[in-house]
Write a protein that holds these residues in place. Sequence first.
Motif, PDB file in Angstrom:
ATOM      1  N   ARG A 247       0.838  -1.206   0.000  1.00 31.16           N
ATOM      2  CA  ARG A 247       0.000   0.000   0.000  1.00 31.16           C
ATOM      3  C   ARG A 247       0.872   1.256   0.000  1.00 31.16           C
ATOM      4  O   ARG A 247       0.518   2.281  -0.588  1.00 31.16           O
ATOM      5  CB  ARG A 247      -0.919   0.002   1.221  1.00 31.16           C
ATOM      6  CG  ARG A 247      -1.666   1.316   1.461  1.00 31.16           C
ATOM      7  CD  ARG A 247      -2.676   1.597   0.371  1.00 31.16           C
ATOM      8  NE  ARG A 247      -3.236   2.931   0.482  1.00 31.16           N
ATOM      9  CZ  ARG A 247      -4.246   3.260   1.299  1.00 31.16           C
ATOM     10  NH1 ARG A 247      -4.792   2.356   2.087  1.00 31.16           N
ATOM     11  NH2 ARG A 247      -4.697   4.491   1.312  1.00 31.16           N
ATOM     12  N   TYR A 248       2.032   1.182   0.647  1.00 30.53           N
ATOM     13  CA  TYR A 248       2.872   2.357   0.807  1.00 30.53           C
ATOM     14  C   TYR A 248       4.272   2.114   0.223  1.00 30.53           C
ATOM     15  O   TYR A 248       4.771   0.988   0.178  1.00 30.53           O
ATOM     16  CB  TYR A 248       3.024   2.716   2.281  1.00 30.53           C
ATOM     17  CG  TYR A 248       1.735   2.990   2.999  1.00 30.53           C
ATOM     18  CD1 TYR A 248       1.002   4.151   2.751  1.00 30.53           C
ATOM     19  CD2 TYR A 248       1.236   2.080   3.936  1.00 30.53           C
ATOM     20  CE1 TYR A 248      -0.197   4.401   3.417  1.00 30.53           C
ATOM     21  CE2 TYR A 248       0.042   2.325   4.604  1.00 30.53           C
ATOM     22  CZ  TYR A 248      -0.667   3.481   4.331  1.00 30.53           C
ATOM     23  OH  TYR A 248      -1.856   3.722   4.984  1.00 30.53           O
TER      24      TYR A 248
ATOM     25  N   ASP B  29       9.931  10.291   3.220  1.00 29.47           N
ATOM     26  CA  ASP B  29       8.716  10.593   2.473  1.00 29.47           C
ATOM     27  C   ASP B  29       7.893   9.332   2.287  1.00 29.47           C
ATOM     28  O   ASP B  29       8.429   8.235   2.087  1.00 29.47           O
ATOM     29  CB  ASP B  29       9.057  11.197   1.106  1.00 29.47           C
ATOM     30  CG  ASP B  29       9.669  12.576   1.216  1.00 29.47           C
ATOM     31  OD1 ASP B  29       8.954  13.503   1.641  1.00 29.47           O
ATOM     32  OD2 ASP B  29      10.860  12.729   0.891  1.00 29.47           O
TER      33      ASP B  29
ATOM     34  N   TYR C 104       4.511   7.520   0.258  1.00 30.51           N
ATOM     35  CA  TYR C 104       3.712   7.593  -0.965  1.00 30.51           C
ATOM     36  C   TYR C 104       2.626   6.515  -0.943  1.00 30.51           C
ATOM     37  O   TYR C 104       2.817   5.430  -0.391  1.00 30.51           O
ATOM     38  CB  TYR C 104       4.598   7.394  -2.203  1.00 30.51           C
ATOM     39  CG  TYR C 104       5.692   8.417  -2.334  1.00 30.51           C
ATOM     40  CD1 TYR C 104       5.491   9.597  -3.034  1.00 30.51           C
ATOM     41  CD2 TYR C 104       6.935   8.210  -1.733  1.00 30.51           C
ATOM     42  CE1 TYR C 104       6.505  10.541  -3.141  1.00 30.51           C
ATOM     43  CE2 TYR C 104       7.945   9.151  -1.832  1.00 30.51           C
ATOM     44  CZ  TYR C 104       7.723  10.313  -2.543  1.00 30.51           C
ATOM     45  OH  TYR C 104       8.724  11.253  -2.647  1.00 30.51           O
ATOM     46  N   ASP C 105       1.503   6.851  -1.589  1.00 33.74           N
ATOM     47  CA  ASP C 105       0.375   5.926  -1.697  1.00 33.74           C
ATOM     48  C   ASP C 105       0.480   5.179  -3.020  1.00 33.74           C
ATOM     49  O   ASP C 105       0.232   5.736  -4.092  1.00 33.74           O
ATOM     50  CB  ASP C 105      -0.942   6.709  -1.623  1.00 33.74           C
ATOM     51  CG  ASP C 105      -2.163   5.798  -1.538  1.00 33.74           C
ATOM     52  OD1 ASP C 105      -2.066   4.626  -1.927  1.00 33.74           O
ATOM     53  OD2 ASP C 105      -3.223   6.281  -1.093  1.00 33.74           O
TER      54      ASP C 105
ATOM     55  N   GLU D 266       0.998   8.779  -5.137  1.00 33.37           N
ATOM     56  CA  GLU D 266       0.751  10.146  -4.662  1.00 33.37           C
ATOM     57  C   GLU D 266       1.501  10.374  -3.352  1.00 33.37           C
ATOM     58  O   GLU D 266       1.514   9.522  -2.459  1.00 33.37           O
ATOM     59  CB  GLU D 266      -0.745  10.360  -4.459  1.00 33.37           C
ATOM     60  CG  GLU D 266      -1.102  11.746  -3.956  1.00 33.37           C
ATOM     61  CD  GLU D 266      -2.596  11.924  -3.736  1.00 33.37           C
ATOM     62  OE1 GLU D 266      -3.006  13.015  -3.306  1.00 33.37           O
ATOM     63  OE2 GLU D 266      -3.342  10.962  -3.997  1.00 33.37           O
ATOM     64  N   TRP D 267       2.124  11.532  -3.241  1.00 38.28           N
ATOM     65  CA  TRP D 267       2.871  11.887  -2.035  1.00 38.28           C
ATOM     66  C   TRP D 267       1.915  12.101  -0.884  1.00 38.28           C
ATOM     67  O   TRP D 267       0.997  12.916  -0.959  1.00 38.28           O
ATOM     68  CB  TRP D 267       3.703  13.137  -2.294  1.00 38.28           C
ATOM     69  CG  TRP D 267       4.571  13.581  -1.156  1.00 38.28           C
ATOM     70  CD1 TRP D 267       5.740  13.021  -0.739  1.00 38.28           C
ATOM     71  CD2 TRP D 267       4.359  14.704  -0.299  1.00 38.28           C
ATOM     72  NE1 TRP D 267       6.276  13.712   0.320  1.00 38.28           N
ATOM     73  CE2 TRP D 267       5.443  14.768   0.617  1.00 38.28           C
ATOM     74  CE3 TRP D 267       3.361  15.682  -0.218  1.00 38.28           C
ATOM     75  CZ2 TRP D 267       5.547  15.736   1.589  1.00 38.28           C
ATOM     76  CZ3 TRP D 267       3.469  16.659   0.762  1.00 38.28           C
ATOM     77  CH2 TRP D 267       4.559  16.677   1.652  1.00 38.28           C
ATOM     78  N   ILE D 268       2.104  11.366   0.221  1.00 35.11           N
ATOM     79  CA  ILE D 268       1.244  11.487   1.395  1.00 35.11           C
ATOM     80  C   ILE D 268       1.772  12.556   2.339  1.00 35.11           C
ATOM     81  O   ILE D 268       1.028  13.383   2.852  1.00 35.11           O
ATOM     82  CB  ILE D 268       1.136  10.131   2.126  1.00 35.11           C
ATOM     83  CG1 ILE D 268       0.457   9.098   1.227  1.00 35.11           C
ATOM     84  CG2 ILE D 268       0.360  10.292   3.433  1.00 35.11           C
ATOM     85  CD1 ILE D 268       0.439   7.703   1.822  1.00 35.11           C
ATOM     86  N   GLY D 269       3.081  12.546   2.555  1.00 36.80           N
ATOM     87  CA  GLY D 269       3.658  13.532   3.450  1.00 36.80           C
ATOM     88  C   GLY D 269       5.096  13.183   3.776  1.00 36.80           C
ATOM     89  O   GLY D 269       5.628  12.136   3.386  1.00 36.80           O
TER      90      GLY D 269
END
Length: 237
Positions: A177-178, A189, A191-192, A198-201
């Motif tokens: 998932r990540y 960092d 990501y999804d 997509e960058w999560i944080g």
Amino acid sequence: SLASFNDGFASCGGDGRVRMWNLDLHPQQAFDVGAALKKDLSVKAICVRGGYIIAGTDSSEIVSISEGTGRVKLLLAGHCKPAVRAIDAHPTKSQIATTGEDQTVRFWSLQQRKQIAVYELPFQGFSLSFSQDGKNIAIGMDLGNYAVYQIDGWNEVKLEKDRKKPITVIRFSPSVRYLATGSSDGFVDLYDVMADYEWIGSLQGHTFPVKHMDFSMNSLYLQTVDDDDQLYTWNIR
């Protein structure tokens, strides 16, 4: 480089070819090692024995060339720059992957003890990780980029740049998932994967390069360690 034999001598050079000459310095045969291996290379060393030419290249290949048929056979291949930066084991097969400063990722069979595939990268490789399903491989690179490739067919899934410093560690979660990356400027960092990476944080706390990371088996926690041996545990829910 030159190698002599009874009827003449052989030469090699930066054009990737091995040439045979007679004692009157007339060219007899030419063998294109670069074309046979489908890459630009320089032949650095040769020897001639028993109807075969053994040649070594600047990219660490050793090949044999049949004088009679002209067939070029790859005997040995490997990384050719000072450092191999990362290694990871395939989750289901008896294989490993490596990457490094020669801008390649190489796959190796542990049973056969040989290289089975090599692919060029756009930048130097600093880290890599297989996904747990064995379908993809993520590679962190020296200019802050990371890339994800589908192994079957070697298709680029993602090429992204969110950092300016090398991605020193990269890891898929067990659930796939990540994807997490750690850089030499201390950033982590997340990501999804399911949302096209997509960058999560960013998980901030390290002040030294991140050198190791690992997800919990349920993919809900991430542990990271930096060069100052500071250990952080993150709840990523």
